[in-house]
Design a protein around this motif. Structure first.
Motif, mmCIF file in Angstrom:
data_model
loop_
_atom_site.group_PDB
_atom_site.id
_atom_site.type_symbol
_atom_site.label_atom_id
_atom_site.label_comp_id
_atom_site.label_asym_id
_atom_site.label_seq_id
_atom_site.Cartn_x
_atom_site.Cartn_y
_atom_site.Cartn_z
ATOM 1 N N PHE A 1 5.614 10.948 2.245
ATOM 2 C CA PHE A 1 4.433 10.411 1.571
ATOM 3 C C PHE A 1 4.604 10.553 0.057
ATOM 4 O O PHE A 1 4.382 9.607 -0.702
ATOM 5 N N VAL B 1 -6.645 6.044 6.665
ATOM 6 C CA VAL B 1 -7.896 6.785 6.465
ATOM 7 C C VAL B 1 -9.004 6.270 7.397
ATOM 8 O O VAL B 1 -9.556 7.031 8.195
ATOM 9 N N PHE C 1 -0.715 12.402 8.173
ATOM 10 C CA PHE C 1 -1.306 12.221 6.843
ATOM 11 C C PHE C 1 -2.770 12.662 6.871
ATOM 12 O O PHE C 1 -3.208 13.466 6.050
ATOM 13 N N GLY D 1 -12.735 10.749 -3.715
ATOM 14 C CA GLY D 1 -14.176 10.793 -3.513
ATOM 15 C C GLY D 1 -14.872 9.445 -3.525
ATOM 16 O O GLY D 1 -16.044 9.371 -3.849
ATOM 17 N N VAL E 1 -3.027 -0.363 4.132
ATOM 18 C CA VAL E 1 -2.512 1.011 4.254
ATOM 19 C C VAL E 1 -3.680 1.996 4.367
ATOM 20 O O VAL E 1 -3.705 2.882 5.220
ATOM 21 N N LEU F 1 -12.215 -0.696 -2.950
ATOM 22 C CA LEU F 1 -10.896 -1.315 -3.135
ATOM 23 C C LEU F 1 -10.988 -2.842 -3.141
ATOM 24 O O LEU F 1 -10.256 -3.518 -3.872
HETATM 25 C C1 HEM Z 1 -0.918 6.607 2.874
HETATM 26 C C2 HEM Z 1 -0.907 6.069 1.658
HETATM 27 C C3 HEM Z 1 -2.108 5.861 0.787
HETATM 28 C C4 HEM Z 1 -3.420 6.061 1.057
HETATM 29 C C5 HEM Z 1 -4.055 6.555 2.339
HETATM 30 C C6 HEM Z 1 -4.154 5.706 -0.130
HETATM 31 C C7 HEM Z 1 -5.511 5.823 -0.268
HETATM 32 C C8 HEM Z 1 -6.209 5.464 -1.385
HETATM 33 C C9 HEM Z 1 -7.620 5.645 -1.537
HETATM 34 C C10 HEM Z 1 -8.507 6.289 -0.509
HETATM 35 C C11 HEM Z 1 -7.967 5.158 -2.739
HETATM 36 C C12 HEM Z 1 -9.389 5.143 -3.345
HETATM 37 C C13 HEM Z 1 -9.489 6.149 -4.439
HETATM 38 C C14 HEM Z 1 -9.767 7.519 -3.863
HETATM 39 O O1 HEM Z 1 -10.887 7.787 -3.472
HETATM 40 O O2 HEM Z 1 -8.821 8.324 -3.805
HETATM 41 C C15 HEM Z 1 -6.783 4.683 -3.361
HETATM 42 C C16 HEM Z 1 -6.736 4.104 -4.593
HETATM 43 C C17 HEM Z 1 -5.577 3.737 -5.193
HETATM 44 N N1 HEM Z 1 -4.308 3.892 -4.696
HETATM 45 FE FE1 HEM Z 1 -3.790 4.512 -2.885
HETATM 46 N N2 HEM Z 1 -3.287 5.277 -1.087
HETATM 47 C C18 HEM Z 1 -2.022 5.376 -0.567
HETATM 48 C C19 HEM Z 1 -0.867 5.094 -1.211
HETATM 49 C C20 HEM Z 1 -0.798 4.661 -2.487
HETATM 50 C C21 HEM Z 1 0.420 4.489 -3.194
HETATM 51 C C22 HEM Z 1 1.809 4.839 -2.671
HETATM 52 C C23 HEM Z 1 0.098 4.008 -4.407
HETATM 53 C C24 HEM Z 1 1.105 3.699 -5.472
HETATM 54 C C25 HEM Z 1 0.964 3.777 -6.729
HETATM 55 C C26 HEM Z 1 -1.333 3.857 -4.462
HETATM 56 C C27 HEM Z 1 -2.065 3.420 -5.542
HETATM 57 C C28 HEM Z 1 -3.433 3.417 -5.625
HETATM 58 C C29 HEM Z 1 -4.174 2.920 -6.772
HETATM 59 C C30 HEM Z 1 -3.569 2.339 -8.035
HETATM 60 C C31 HEM Z 1 -5.512 3.113 -6.491
HETATM 61 C C32 HEM Z 1 -6.717 2.729 -7.393
HETATM 62 C C33 HEM Z 1 -7.213 1.373 -6.938
HETATM 63 C C34 HEM Z 1 -6.414 0.234 -7.555
HETATM 64 O O3 HEM Z 1 -6.139 0.264 -8.768
HETATM 65 O O4 HEM Z 1 -6.095 -0.721 -6.800
HETATM 66 N N3 HEM Z 1 -1.845 4.281 -3.267
HETATM 67 N N4 HEM Z 1 -5.731 4.881 -2.520
#
Ligand code: HEM
Length: 389
Positions: free
Chosen positions: A154, A343, A217, A366, A338, A373
């Motif tokens: 991860f 989640v 995860f 949070g 994803v 998204l």
């Molecule tokens: C199992 C893999 C992943 C899961 C479950 C996941 C989950 C999430 C969640 C729940 C959010 C909402 C913000 C929060 O409350 O934390 C988020 C936002 C975001 N995640 Fe992931 N994420 C994953 C992988 C990644 C990866 C590898 C990247 C690479 C950079 C990424 C980039 C982002 C970005 C940039 C946002 C902010 C929203 C946006 O700008 O589109 N995520 N992610």
């Protein structure tokens, strides 16, 4: 600073590593042996539920003995992981309300020096938690939460995406310069390169499915990425950092929303989000090292790429610009899938790990996931040029 004088090195960014910390340290000097020991043995201490008793025996070490930036970053990583283990080891019913001084004071002070928050974050577990396995640039984590290979993957798939992004930092600066000097040909070239980077990031993200089990995860790793404070949290008021504040402090947990990559792209192309979302994303910047935060702010301030494209009569320029935004939209759609798998579906299982019930359904940062998204994807769509824009 005018765009022409922007230099990557002024922002702790480089073409090879992007926002990744180049050549991170693996261990701290002997004086910090107890931190090294706890961080190295974190997984087994958590599984044996012994991390708290080990921490309770520890003296307050002097963070002023950390000599340079790489030591500060490693200290933050170690203290974040040890503290997270300390807090979440027994599930959400057994959380201590006070973080002991031996963790709270150095963690807080080191955070101030780097410009990030005293909570587990993307710059810890991804940007400075890696080492090369071989010359092909296969990576592995230096320090790991429970979850074995899946947890390692991860973090390393995410790290690989940061590496994918690395050359884009320079392309973005060059694209801003090209727009400033009305050099359409150079702008098109840089837009094409940026698009390739985003497509590659999506390809890398696909590896998550192959290498990371959704159950591991959600049930094993995710609780340790959580923050504290707010509705539904086992600590609605937050956590007391002993020796720092007698009042509880709230913190958002670790999330790749704290990656500078997508925020940089938004800044470069003028993508703005709905007010509450923008507020959340700005809050995520407080989890980025100071220099990276400054980089995004400078890009946002300097970029006139979209203005130049809108007023241009060059159809191929408009098309290239839109293709970059379409790649971002596509990336965000894929990321939604994803998140749904890792989640949303996981939180709806009868068999989910009930030890961390208060942390279910929300993102580790949070947020209420899918509407949040989708709105971010929608505001990206609104910046496509043509049809009256
Ligand atoms: C199992 C893999 C992943 C899961 C479950 C996941 C989950 C999430 C969640 C729940 C959010 C909402 C913000 C929060 O409350 O934390 C988020 C936002 C975001 N995640 Fe992931 N994420 C994953 C992988 C990644 C990866 C590898 C990247 C690479 C950079 C990424 C980039 C982002 C970005 C940039 C946002 C902010 C929203 C946006 O700008 O589109 N995520 N992610």
């Amino acid at each position: 600073m005018i765009a022409a004088s922007m230099k990557l090195e002024d922002f702790y960014v480089c073409e090879e590593f992007g926002f990744m910390l180049p050549d991170p340290l693996c261990t701290l000097p002997d004086y910090f042996g107890q931190w090294n020991y706890l961080a190295e043995n974190l997984t087994s201490l958590i599984l044996q539920k012994r991390i708290r008793e080990e921490v309770d025996k520890m003296p307050v070490l002097d963070h002023n003995k950390l000599k340079d930036y790489r030591q500060l970053r490693l200290a933050h990583l170690q203290l974040s992981m040890i503290s997270s283990g300390y807090i979440w080891q027994d599930g959400d019913k057994g959380v201590p309300k006070v973080l002991p001084e031996c963790l709270a004071v150095p963690w807080y002070k080191v955070s101030e020096k780097i410009g990030i928050k005293p909570v587990v974050c993307h710059p810890d577990i991804v940007l400075c938690n890696w080492t090369l396995l071989d010359p092909q640039k296969n990576l592995r984590c230096l320090y790991a939460f429970p979850g074995g290979m899946d947890t390692n993957w991860f973090c390393m798939v995410t790290a690989r995406m940061e590496f994918d992004f690395a050359p884009a930092a320079k392309y973005i600066i060059d694209a801003i310069k090209a727009a400033d000097t009305e050099d359409t040909k150079a702008l098109i070239q840089n837009l094409i390169s940026i698009r390739q980077v985003i497509l590659q990031m999506k390809e890398t993200l696909k590896n998550m499915h192959e290498l990371v089990s959704a159950e591991i995860f959600y049930d094993t790793l995710r609780p340790f990425l959580s923050g504290w404070g707010g509705e539904g949290s086992p600590y609605p008021e937050g956590l007391i950092y002993e020796g720092i504040s007698e009042e509880p402090i709230q913190m958002s947990g670790g999330s790749a929303a704290q990656s500078s990559t997508l925020q940089c792209l938004d800044a470069a192309f003028g993508v703005q989000h709905e007010t509450s979302i923008q507020k959340f994303l700005l809050k995520m910047r407080d989890h980025m090292p100071n220099a990276h935060k400054k980089f995004i702010e400078t890009i946002s301030e300097k970029s006139n790429i979209r203005t130049y494209v809108v007023k241009s009569d060059d159809e191929s320029l408009k098309q290239c610009f839109n293709q970059v935004l379409e790649a971002m939209i596509d990336f965000r759609s894929y990321h939604l899938q994803v998140v749904t798998k890792y989640v949303v579906v996981m939180s709806n299982r009868q068999t989910r790990n009930q030890e961390y019930e208060s942390l279910s359904k929300k993102g580790t940062g949070g947020t209420s996931l899918l509407p949040f998204l989708k709105s971010i994807r929608q505001s990206t769509t609104e910046k496509l040029v043509g049809q009256g824009n």
